[in-house]
Design a protein around this motif. Structure first.
Motif, mmCIF file in Angstrom:
data_model
loop_
_atom_site.group_PDB
_atom_site.id
_atom_site.type_symbol
_atom_site.label_atom_id
_atom_site.label_comp_id
_atom_site.label_asym_id
_atom_site.label_seq_id
_atom_site.Cartn_x
_atom_site.Cartn_y
_atom_site.Cartn_z
ATOM 1 N N ASP A 54 -7.327 8.192 -64.813
ATOM 2 C CA ASP A 54 -8.197 9.258 -65.289
ATOM 3 C C ASP A 54 -8.565 10.142 -64.097
ATOM 4 O O ASP A 54 -8.589 9.682 -62.952
ATOM 5 N N ILE A 55 -8.855 11.423 -64.348
ATOM 6 C CA ILE A 55 -9.211 12.327 -63.251
ATOM 7 C C ILE A 55 -10.665 12.162 -62.878
ATOM 8 O O ILE A 55 -11.008 11.972 -61.700
ATOM 9 N N LYS A 56 -11.551 12.181 -63.865
ATOM 10 C CA LYS A 56 -12.980 12.130 -63.569
ATOM 11 C C LYS A 56 -13.477 10.686 -63.632
ATOM 12 O O LYS A 56 -13.467 10.053 -64.685
ATOM 13 N N MET A 57 -13.894 10.190 -62.438
ATOM 14 C CA MET A 57 -14.424 8.831 -62.329
ATOM 15 C C MET A 57 -15.487 8.819 -61.232
ATOM 16 O O MET A 57 -15.450 9.647 -60.299
ATOM 17 N N PRO A 58 -16.463 7.898 -61.309
ATOM 18 C CA PRO A 58 -17.467 7.797 -60.243
ATOM 19 C C PRO A 58 -16.865 7.206 -58.962
ATOM 20 O O PRO A 58 -15.794 6.604 -58.991
ATOM 21 N N THR A 82 -6.298 13.500 -68.478
ATOM 22 C CA THR A 82 -7.323 14.541 -68.359
ATOM 23 C C THR A 82 -7.763 15.030 -69.734
ATOM 24 O O THR A 82 -7.007 14.964 -70.707
ATOM 25 N N GLY A 83 -9.013 15.506 -69.810
ATOM 26 C CA GLY A 83 -9.517 16.127 -71.045
ATOM 27 C C GLY A 83 -9.075 17.586 -71.112
ATOM 28 O O GLY A 83 -8.526 18.140 -70.152
ATOM 29 N N HIS A 84 -9.320 18.233 -72.290
ATOM 30 C CA HIS A 84 -8.900 19.630 -72.445
ATOM 31 C C HIS A 84 -9.606 20.541 -71.450
ATOM 32 O O HIS A 84 -9.056 21.559 -71.025
ATOM 33 N N GLY A 85 -10.821 20.202 -71.045
ATOM 34 C CA GLY A 85 -11.558 21.077 -70.131
ATOM 35 C C GLY A 85 -11.171 20.894 -68.681
ATOM 36 O O GLY A 85 -11.703 21.572 -67.791
ATOM 37 N N ASP A 86 -10.262 19.927 -68.389
ATOM 38 C CA ASP A 86 -9.909 19.627 -66.995
ATOM 39 C C ASP A 86 -8.507 20.103 -66.663
ATOM 40 O O ASP A 86 -7.816 19.529 -65.824
ATOM 41 N N LEU A 87 -8.051 21.153 -67.328
ATOM 42 C CA LEU A 87 -6.680 21.608 -67.119
ATOM 43 C C LEU A 87 -6.453 22.069 -65.690
ATOM 44 O O LEU A 87 -5.390 21.842 -65.107
ATOM 45 N N ASP A 88 -7.448 22.737 -65.116
ATOM 46 C CA ASP A 88 -7.298 23.195 -63.725
ATOM 47 C C ASP A 88 -7.113 22.012 -62.777
ATOM 48 O O ASP A 88 -6.306 22.061 -61.830
ATOM 49 N N ALA A 90 -5.837 19.159 -63.580
ATOM 50 C CA ALA A 90 -4.513 18.593 -63.825
ATOM 51 C C ALA A 90 -3.450 19.360 -63.054
ATOM 52 O O ALA A 90 -2.522 18.779 -62.474
ATOM 53 N N ILE A 91 -3.564 20.697 -63.077
ATOM 54 C CA ILE A 91 -2.600 21.524 -62.331
ATOM 55 C C ILE A 91 -2.711 21.243 -60.834
ATOM 56 O O ILE A 91 -1.713 21.178 -60.107
ATOM 57 N N GLU A 92 -3.955 21.069 -60.357
ATOM 58 C CA GLU A 92 -4.152 20.751 -58.927
ATOM 59 C C GLU A 92 -3.483 19.425 -58.574
ATOM 60 O O GLU A 92 -2.913 19.270 -57.490
ATOM 61 N N SER A 93 -3.524 18.464 -59.523
ATOM 62 C CA SER A 93 -2.907 17.156 -59.250
ATOM 63 C C SER A 93 -1.398 17.288 -59.101
ATOM 64 O O SER A 93 -0.778 16.577 -58.322
ATOM 65 N N LEU A 94 -0.780 18.208 -59.877
ATOM 66 C CA LEU A 94 0.663 18.413 -59.737
ATOM 67 C C LEU A 94 1.006 18.932 -58.343
ATOM 68 O O LEU A 94 2.065 18.615 -57.782
ATOM 69 N N LYS A 95 0.116 19.766 -57.772
ATOM 70 C CA LYS A 95 0.340 20.258 -56.403
ATOM 71 C C LYS A 95 0.276 19.115 -55.391
ATOM 72 O O LYS A 95 0.851 19.211 -54.302
ATOM 73 N N SER A 96 -0.466 18.047 -55.753
ATOM 74 C CA SER A 96 -0.584 16.882 -54.852
ATOM 75 C C SER A 96 0.455 15.826 -55.194
ATOM 76 O O SER A 96 0.282 14.643 -54.900
ATOM 77 N N GLU A 97 1.562 16.227 -55.840
ATOM 78 C CA GLU A 97 2.721 15.380 -56.108
ATOM 79 C C GLU A 97 2.490 14.379 -57.232
ATOM 80 O O GLU A 97 3.093 13.307 -57.248
ATOM 81 N N ALA A 99 3.246 12.896 -60.850
ATOM 82 C CA ALA A 99 4.499 12.935 -61.615
ATOM 83 C C ALA A 99 4.328 13.694 -62.940
ATOM 84 O O ALA A 99 5.244 14.372 -63.401
ATOM 85 N N ASP A 100 3.123 13.585 -63.566
ATOM 86 C CA ASP A 100 2.899 14.228 -64.870
ATOM 87 C C ASP A 100 1.406 14.138 -65.176
ATOM 88 O O ASP A 100 0.652 13.455 -64.471
ATOM 89 N N PHE A 101 0.957 14.842 -66.228
ATOM 90 C CA PHE A 101 -0.418 14.655 -66.696
ATOM 91 C C PHE A 101 -0.410 14.654 -68.226
ATOM 92 O O PHE A 101 0.428 15.297 -68.859
ATOM 93 N N ILE A 102 -1.332 13.871 -68.811
ATOM 94 C CA ILE A 102 -1.445 13.708 -70.263
ATOM 95 C C ILE A 102 -2.890 14.000 -70.645
ATOM 96 O O ILE A 102 -3.820 13.498 -70.007
ATOM 97 N N THR A 103 -3.067 14.808 -71.707
ATOM 98 C CA THR A 103 -4.421 15.160 -72.134
ATOM 99 C C THR A 103 -4.953 14.139 -73.125
ATOM 100 O O THR A 103 -4.189 13.485 -73.850
#
Length: 649
Positions: A54-58, A82-88, A90-97, A99-103
């Motif tokens: 998950d992207i958002k975690m404590p 990622t959730g629908h509101g975290d698309l940005d 998710a795109i940033e994660s692709l820049k950090s290599e 492999a994929d992202f799932i909403t």
């Protein structure tokens, strides 16, 4: 690493549980973690192929986890949730290599498709790695083969060059020209029939005309082809030879040489000739003989020097000693010097050897050593550095001269001066007392007072006795004298003498035990000097118990027993005790273990007294456990004429 190992990271327990079941249904081995920090610890243990996070975690979010994984484990593939509101994000994660992202919410078909793509990527990378390794191995094998072929080619060229060079050398020797006729070596060419076919001018000059002779004829210890010479061995083995030989010179004398042979092949590779180059070792042999003679000469000087010589290493160990050292001391090589003949457990203070190692200068000191026979010797010690070719001090030589006899003379003269000085104050006091006694005597005579006269007479008699004793002491130190023996009851004499120490022992709170039979027959002694000697040992026993330990009872035991022709007296205490070095020196004049409280004279005199009676002393002592003196005295004294001081040498 198994490609089916997957790590699911999410802070919601429900997602970890239900999504984990779905992943296991798809055939994956699932591990879970509640945040990024926990995920990194799991990665270290199980090494997963895929991380689904998950992207958002404590504490540590998915983006931070992705960057940390790609830094330390770049081969692990990461899929972001990622959730629908975290698309940005998710795109940033692709820049950090990533492999994929799932909403979210996660669709099972989308998840399976994403995982299949990642698995295909992992398998493709694995195949690429295998192909790369195979290619590198193939390149390495081909490279080694090329190098091997190049080496073979170079070796062939070297062999051809050597063959040409040897053939050229043979031609030069045969024609009498070229380098080999200028070399200071004996050069000859031999054919396969073991005949000398050519020789340089120097060989002809030293050995005569040898061309046409057999190869073995020029050697002093070769009589036929059956005793193979280096040339014959070269034809047999096909290899060059090196050996020490002896040639027969033109005048029949022997010439020591070092022979080097080399085969000369023809164009077909067969050995056609052998080149023999021999170096005349006559001068080297002469120099070697001179060196051996010099070494022998210096070894004799080293061994026959009238002193003890040792060579020591920086760690105090003895590297070499001369013959006299070996005769008087136990085998010292490899042992520390202070243990070998000083009987110490630690290095001596102000050791001259170590001082020489530090400053490179010669140092001197004086000490007392004990030989393997128990004989004590006063030694004057000198140290000198031994340097290598670079001027560095590698070892130190210690030379010790026996000055025992000189020290005895010095001690005798010193003791005389010491005693005269110390007695002068006593003489002055006794003269004053003598004047007082004479005054009282004269006063009594004038007044006809017999009581006063009697008291004065007693005082004068006492003072005269003290003067007499002091004069005898001075005579004892001034010159050697014979003891004046008398026959006394042994038991009574020893008991009365031992009892003299009772007051001093009581004052020092030291228990006194005496076991001396009253009836022990008679013994011949100089009662005055022997009594003083025994009392000296007793007083030393009391002094040894001076520094008391709490709750520790100190004692002195005195016992005697009849040994037939001899009597044995034993004096023991449980006081401070002595180490080996102190035991070896206690009978040396002016040596004292009491510091400023002792003069170092008492035990020296006591030892001399017992020796004059024909007796002996043995000492057993250990630090902290006490000391035992065993004195053995003959019943009859054989008087020996003492050597006057003026005749000592």
């Amino acid at each position: 690493m198994s490609n089916k190992k997957l790590l699911l990271v999410d802070d919601e327990e429900g997602i970890r549980r239900f999504l984990g079941l779905t992943l296991m249904d798809l055939g994956y081995e699932v591990e879970t973690a509640e945040n990024g920090e926990a995920a990194l610890k799991v990665v270290e243990k199980v090494a997963p192929a895929i991380i689904l996070t998950d992207i958002k975690m404590p504490r540590m979010d998915g983006i931070e986890l992705l960057k940390a994984v790609k830094t330390d484990y770049p081969h692990i593939e990461v899929i972001m949730l990622t959730g629908h509101g975290d698309l940005d994000l998710a795109i940033e994660s692709l820049k950090s290599e990533a492999a994929d992202f799932i909403t979210k919410p996660i669709d099972d078909q989308v998840l399976e498709i994403s995982l299949n793509r990642v698995m295909e990527k992992i398998e493709l990378k694995e195949k690429l790695r295998e192909h790369t390794e195979n290619l590198e191995r193939l390149v390495e094998e081909k490279t080694q083969r090329i190098i091997e072929l190049e080496r073979q080619n170079a070796a062939c060229q070297v062999v051809e060059g050597l063959s040409e060079a040897l053939s050229s050398a043979a031609h030069e020797v045969e024609t009498g020209s070229g380098l080999f006729n200028e070399l200071p070596c004996l050069v000859s060419i031999h054919n396969r029939y073991l005949e000398i076919v050519a020789a340089n001018e120097l060989l002809k000059e030293r050995l005569g005309e040898v061309v046409g002779k057999n190869s073995f004829d020029i050697y002093s210890d070769r009589e036929s082809a059956g005793n193979a010479c280096p040339v014959q061995l070269t034809f047999q083995t096909g290899k060059g030879q090196r050996s020490k030989e002896t040639f027969i010179g033109r005048d029949g004398g022997e010439i020591p040489v070092t022979v080097y042979t080399a085969p000369i092949p023809n164009k077909d590779g067969d050995i056609e000739l052998v080149l023999d180059i021999s170096v005349d070792m006559t001068e080297l042999k002469r120099l070697n003989d001179e060196l051996l003679e010099t070494q022998y000469k210096f070894q004799r000087l080293f061994d026959e020097a009238p002193c003890y010589i040792s060579v020591q290493n920086p760690d105090y160990t003895i590297a070499e000693v001369n013959r006299r050292f070996k005769e008087d001391f136990n085998e010292p090589l490899g042992a520390p010097c202070y243990a070998s003949y000083k009987h110490r457990e630690h290095p001596c203070e102000e050791c001259p050897v170590q001082r020489t190692f530090k400053d490179g200068k010669t140092h001197q000191t004086e000490t007392v050593v004990t030989t393997k026979n128990g004989e004590q010797k006063n030694m004057l010690v000198w140290s000198a550095p031994i340097r290598n070719a670079y001027g560095e001090i590698k070892q130190v030589m210690e030379m010790s001269t026996d000055i025992t006899e000189i020290r005895r003379l010095q001690d005798h003269l010193t003791s005389l001066g010491f005693m005269l000085g110390s007695m002068s104050h006593g003489v002055k006091g006794m003269l004053t007392a003598l004047d007082g006694g004479i005054y009282r005597l004269e006063s009594g005579l004038r007044k006809n007072d017999q009581e006063r006269v009697g008291e004065a007479a007693v005082v004068l008699k006492n003072i005269v006795g003290r003067v007499k004793k002091m004069v005898l002491d001075i005579l004892y130190y001034a010159k050697s004298r014979e003891i004046e023996v008398e026959t006394v009851p042994a038991g009574h004499f020893l008991r009365d003498t031992a009892a003299l120490i009772v007051p001093k022992a009581a004052a020092a709170d030291v228990k006194f035990n005496m076991d001396i039979p009253e009836e022990m027959g008679s013994i011949e002694v100089d009662s005055s000097s022997m009594s003083a000697a025994i009392v000296n040992f007793l007083e030393n026993g009391v002094d040894a118990c001076e520094y008391k330990k709490p709750d520790h009872e100190y004692f002195i035991n005195v016992s005697a027993r009849d040994l037939g022709e001899k009597i044995e007296l034993t004096i023991s205490d449980n006081g401070a005790g002595m180490d080996r070095e102190t035991r070896d020196k206690i009978f040396t004049l002016f040596f004292s273990s009491k510091g400023k409280r002792g003069t170092g004279i008492g035990l020296f005199i006591s030892n001399q007294t017992i020796e004059q009676h024909g007796g002996s002393i043995t000492v057993e002592s250990e630090p902290g456990k006490g000391t035992t003196f065993t004195i053995t005295l003959p019943r009859k004294v054989e008087l020996k004429k003492q050597t006057p001081l003026s005749q000592c040498s």
